[in-house]
Design a protein around this motif. Structure first.
Motif, PDB file in Angstrom:
ATOM      1  N   ASP A  93       0.807  -1.217   0.000  1.00  0.00           N
ATOM      2  CA  ASP A  93       0.000   0.000   0.000  1.00  0.00           C
ATOM      3  C   ASP A  93       0.845   1.273   0.000  1.00  0.00           C
ATOM      4  OD1 ASP A  93       0.932   0.060   2.581  1.00  0.00           O
ATOM      5  OD2 ASP A  93      -1.024   0.387   3.506  1.00  0.00           O
ATOM      6  N   ASP A  94       2.132   1.114  -0.305  1.00  0.00           N
ATOM      7  CA  ASP A  94       3.001   2.298  -0.314  1.00  0.00           C
ATOM      8  C   ASP A  94       3.626   2.558  -1.684  1.00  0.00           C
ATOM      9  OD1 ASP A  94       4.676   0.117  -0.333  1.00  0.00           O
ATOM     10  OD2 ASP A  94       6.043   0.886   1.193  1.00  0.00           O
ATOM     11  N   VAL A  95       2.898   2.193  -2.733  1.00  0.00           N
ATOM     12  CA  VAL A  95       3.378   2.432  -4.099  1.00  0.00           C
ATOM     13  C   VAL A  95       2.501   3.465  -4.801  1.00  0.00           C
ATOM     14  CG1 VAL A  95       3.656   1.385  -6.384  1.00  0.00           C
ATOM     15  CG2 VAL A  95       4.504   0.192  -4.373  1.00  0.00           C
ATOM     16  N   LEU A  96       1.209   3.278  -4.695  1.00  0.00           N
ATOM     17  CA  LEU A  96       0.258   4.168  -5.340  1.00  0.00           C
ATOM     18  C   LEU A  96      -0.365   5.049  -4.269  1.00  0.00           C
ATOM     19  CD1 LEU A  96      -1.017   4.623  -8.164  1.00  0.00           C
ATOM     20  CD2 LEU A  96      -2.766   2.966  -7.531  1.00  0.00           C
ATOM     21  N   GLN A  97      -0.370   6.363  -4.510  1.00  0.00           N
ATOM     22  CA  GLN A  97      -0.994   7.229  -3.519  1.00  0.00           C
ATOM     23  C   GLN A  97      -1.867   8.272  -4.199  1.00  0.00           C
ATOM     24  OE1 GLN A  97       2.192   8.937  -1.214  1.00  0.00           O
ATOM     25  NE2 GLN A  97       2.151  10.856  -2.332  1.00  0.00           N
ATOM     26  N   LYS A  98      -2.912   8.668  -3.493  1.00  0.00           N
ATOM     27  CA  LYS A  98      -3.819   9.696  -3.999  1.00  0.00           C
ATOM     28  C   LYS A  98      -3.382  11.007  -3.387  1.00  0.00           C
ATOM     29  CE  LYS A  98      -8.654  10.418  -5.017  1.00  0.00           C
ATOM     30  NZ  LYS A  98     -10.004   9.866  -4.844  1.00  0.00           N
ATOM     31  N   ASP A  99      -3.014  11.950  -4.233  1.00  0.00           N
ATOM     32  CA  ASP A  99      -2.438  13.199  -3.765  1.00  0.00           C
ATOM     33  C   ASP A  99      -3.437  14.324  -3.565  1.00  0.00           C
ATOM     34  OD1 ASP A  99       0.159  12.093  -3.906  1.00  0.00           O
ATOM     35  OD2 ASP A  99       0.206  12.482  -6.049  1.00  0.00           O
ATOM     36  N   LYS A 100      -4.597  14.220  -4.203  1.00  0.00           N
ATOM     37  CA  LYS A 100      -5.545  15.333  -4.157  1.00  0.00           C
ATOM     38  C   LYS A 100      -6.916  14.863  -3.694  1.00  0.00           C
ATOM     39  CE  LYS A 100      -3.409  17.212  -8.327  1.00  0.00           C
ATOM     40  NZ  LYS A 100      -3.550  17.263  -9.754  1.00  0.00           N
ATOM     41  N   ASP A 101      -7.597  15.763  -3.003  1.00  0.00           N
ATOM     42  CA  ASP A 101      -9.012  15.541  -2.697  1.00  0.00           C
ATOM     43  C   ASP A 101      -9.795  15.991  -3.909  1.00  0.00           C
ATOM     44  OD1 ASP A 101      -9.367  14.486  -0.111  1.00  0.00           O
ATOM     45  OD2 ASP A 101      -8.742  16.395   0.759  1.00  0.00           O
ATOM     46  N   ILE A 102     -10.742  15.180  -4.311  1.00  0.00           N
ATOM     47  CA  ILE A 102     -11.566  15.522  -5.475  1.00  0.00           C
ATOM     48  C   ILE A 102     -13.036  15.318  -5.130  1.00  0.00           C
ATOM     49  CG2 ILE A 102      -9.791  14.987  -7.202  1.00  0.00           C
ATOM     50  CD1 ILE A 102     -11.179  12.229  -7.549  1.00  0.00           C
ATOM     51  N   ILE A 103     -13.897  15.771  -6.007  1.00  0.00           N
ATOM     52  CA  ILE A 103     -15.332  15.506  -5.846  1.00  0.00           C
ATOM     53  C   ILE A 103     -15.509  13.994  -5.976  1.00  0.00           C
ATOM     54  CG2 ILE A 103     -17.611  15.874  -6.871  1.00  0.00           C
ATOM     55  CD1 ILE A 103     -16.386  18.496  -8.084  1.00  0.00           C
ATOM     56  N   GLU A 104     -16.364  13.410  -5.149  1.00  0.00           N
ATOM     57  CA  GLU A 104     -16.606  11.960  -5.236  1.00  0.00           C
ATOM     58  C   GLU A 104     -17.053  11.601  -6.649  1.00  0.00           C
ATOM     59  OE1 GLU A 104     -19.192  10.308  -2.213  1.00  0.00           O
ATOM     60  OE2 GLU A 104     -18.241  11.581  -0.718  1.00  0.00           O
ATOM     61  N   GLN A 105     -16.413  10.585  -7.218  1.00  0.00           N
ATOM     62  CA  GLN A 105     -16.714  10.164  -8.585  1.00  0.00           C
ATOM     63  C   GLN A 105     -18.197   9.816  -8.757  1.00  0.00           C
ATOM     64  OE1 GLN A 105     -14.199  11.266 -10.417  1.00  0.00           O
ATOM     65  NE2 GLN A 105     -13.597   9.368 -11.404  1.00  0.00           N
ATOM     66  N   SER A 106     -18.798   9.246  -7.716  1.00  0.00           N
ATOM     67  CA  SER A 106     -20.196   8.810  -7.799  1.00  0.00           C
ATOM     68  C   SER A 106     -21.168   9.974  -8.025  1.00  0.00           C
ATOM     69  CB  SER A 106     -20.591   8.054  -6.525  1.00  0.00           C
ATOM     70  OG  SER A 106     -20.424   8.883  -5.389  1.00  0.00           O
ATOM     71  N   LYS A 107     -20.700  11.192  -7.802  1.00  0.00           N
ATOM     72  CA  LYS A 107     -21.565  12.368  -7.976  1.00  0.00           C
ATOM     73  C   LYS A 107     -21.437  12.994  -9.363  1.00  0.00           C
ATOM     74  CE  LYS A 107     -21.709  13.402  -3.103  1.00  0.00           C
ATOM     75  NZ  LYS A 107     -21.084  14.061  -1.988  1.00  0.00           N
ATOM     76  N   LEU A 108     -20.630  12.374 -10.235  1.00  0.00           N
ATOM     77  CA  LEU A 108     -20.339  12.974 -11.541  1.00  0.00           C
ATOM     78  C   LEU A 108     -20.753  12.073 -12.695  1.00  0.00           C
ATOM     79  CD1 LEU A 108     -16.697  14.132 -10.666  1.00  0.00           C
ATOM     80  CD2 LEU A 108     -18.769  15.532 -10.613  1.00  0.00           C
ATOM     81  N   ASN A 109     -20.910  12.682 -13.881  1.00  0.00           N
ATOM     82  CA  ASN A 109     -21.173  11.877 -15.085  1.00  0.00           C
ATOM     83  C   ASN A 109     -19.842  11.411 -15.680  1.00  0.00           C
ATOM     84  OD1 ASN A 109     -20.083  13.808 -16.926  1.00  0.00           O
ATOM     85  ND2 ASN A 109     -22.032  14.883 -17.047  1.00  0.00           N
ATOM     86  N   LYS A 110     -19.926  10.631 -16.741  1.00  0.00           N
ATOM     87  CA  LYS A 110     -18.742   9.999 -17.327  1.00  0.00           C
ATOM     88  C   LYS A 110     -17.648  11.008 -17.715  1.00  0.00           C
ATOM     89  CE  LYS A 110     -17.164   6.699 -20.681  1.00  0.00           C
ATOM     90  NZ  LYS A 110     -17.398   5.416 -21.228  1.00  0.00           N
ATOM     91  N   GLU A 111     -18.016  12.057 -18.429  1.00  0.00           N
ATOM     92  CA  GLU A 111     -17.017  13.047 -18.868  1.00  0.00           C
ATOM     93  C   GLU A 111     -16.384  13.755 -17.663  1.00  0.00           C
ATOM     94  OE1 GLU A 111     -20.253  13.022 -20.340  1.00  0.00           O
ATOM     95  OE2 GLU A 111     -19.375  11.719 -21.886  1.00  0.00           O
ATOM     96  N   GLN A 112     -17.227  14.110 -16.700  1.00  0.00           N
ATOM     97  CA  GLN A 112     -16.729  14.792 -15.511  1.00  0.00           C
ATOM     98  C   GLN A 112     -15.791  13.889 -14.712  1.00  0.00           C
ATOM     99  OE1 GLN A 112     -20.668  15.553 -13.959  1.00  0.00           O
ATOM    100  NE2 GLN A 112     -20.510  17.754 -14.368  1.00  0.00           N
ATOM    101  N   ARG A 113     -16.101  12.595 -14.665  1.00  0.00           N
ATOM    102  CA  ARG A 113     -15.269  11.654 -13.914  1.00  0.00           C
ATOM    103  C   ARG A 113     -13.856  11.590 -14.477  1.00  0.00           C
ATOM    104  NH1 ARG A 113     -18.688   6.546 -11.718  1.00  0.00           N
ATOM    105  NH2 ARG A 113     -20.482   7.712 -11.024  1.00  0.00           N
ATOM    106  N   SER A 114     -13.745  11.525 -15.796  1.00  0.00           N
ATOM    107  CA  SER A 114     -12.422  11.453 -16.432  1.00  0.00           C
ATOM    108  C   SER A 114     -11.585  12.684 -16.099  1.00  0.00           C
ATOM    109  CB  SER A 114     -12.556  11.336 -17.944  1.00  0.00           C
ATOM    110  OG  SER A 114     -12.949  10.043 -18.276  1.00  0.00           O
ATOM    111  N   LYS A 115     -12.204  13.848 -16.172  1.00  0.00           N
ATOM    112  CA  LYS A 115     -11.478  15.097 -15.862  1.00  0.00           C
ATOM    113  C   LYS A 115     -11.150  15.190 -14.379  1.00  0.00           C
ATOM    114  CE  LYS A 115     -13.204  18.015 -19.565  1.00  0.00           C
ATOM    115  NZ  LYS A 115     -14.564  18.335 -19.992  1.00  0.00           N
ATOM    116  N   ASN A 116     -12.108  14.816 -13.548  1.00  0.00           N
ATOM    117  CA  ASN A 116     -11.978  14.916 -12.102  1.00  0.00           C
ATOM    118  C   ASN A 116     -10.807  14.081 -11.568  1.00  0.00           C
ATOM    119  OD1 ASN A 116     -13.054  15.770  -9.486  1.00  0.00           O
ATOM    120  ND2 ASN A 116     -13.801  13.681  -9.237  1.00  0.00           N
TER     121      ASN A 116
END
Length: 170
Positions: A93-116
């Motif tokens: 669990d120390d190889v991949l890390q999430k660096d930013k807080d983003i809007i929850e993917q479940s609240k977005l449509n397909k195009e928004q998810r890719s950008k988010n």
């Protein structure tokens, strides 16, 4: 057809009905114990178990520190740790890390998810994944944006092969 960054997708269930209900409770209603039910299904399926055994390392899709603190756990990490324990495949669990807080993917449509999700992950400890077969574990696959972004990031580590396993796929 877009070019995928992973070699195989293993999905246990269709994201509907009772499975959808259980996953939403697991992820958003502070019910981490539901992971044990999913693990039972995964490990009792010989075909899936045999596929999992082909990998060298298991990596969960990471959550941000804020999301972890809100939820109290990373739902993908709970699954990954248990699968690792039961199969003997190294949990990392120390190889991949999430660096930013983003809007929850479940609240977005397909195009928004890719950008988010663009450029929110980074890789560290690259040596741990070099020339390895990696199994990335996530809970729900809807548009594939999250796992695609994770896999692109992992590819920077010169991995041999990436498989993705999810509990349910839309």
């Amino acid at each position: 057809m877009q070019n995928k960054s992973y070699n195989e997708l293993i999905s246990i269930f269709k994201y509907e009905g009772i499975i959808r209900y259980l996953l939403l409770n697991y992820k958003f209603k502070e019910k981490p114990y539901i992971s044990k039910t999913f693990i039972q299904f995964i490990l009792k399926d010989k075909k899936i178990f045999d596929k999992i055994k082909m990998y060298d390392k298991i990596i969960p899709v990471p959550v941000s520190k804020n999301r972890y603190n809100q939820r109290g756990y990373n739902q993908s990490a709970l699954l990954s740790k248990e699968i690792s324990k039961k199969t003997g495949i190294a949990y990392v669990d120390d190889v991949l890390q999430k660096d930013k807080d983003i809007i929850e993917q479940s609240k977005l449509n397909k195009e928004q998810r890719s950008k988010n999700i663009k450029n929110v992950y980074s890789i560290k400890n690259i040596k741990k994944v070099e020339n390895k077969k990696i199994l990335l574990i996530d809970d729900i696959y809807t548009t594939g944006s999250t796992v695609e972004e994770c896999c692109k990031t992992l590819r920077q580590g010169n991995v041999q092969n990436i498989g993705v396993m999810v509990i349910a796929k839309d």
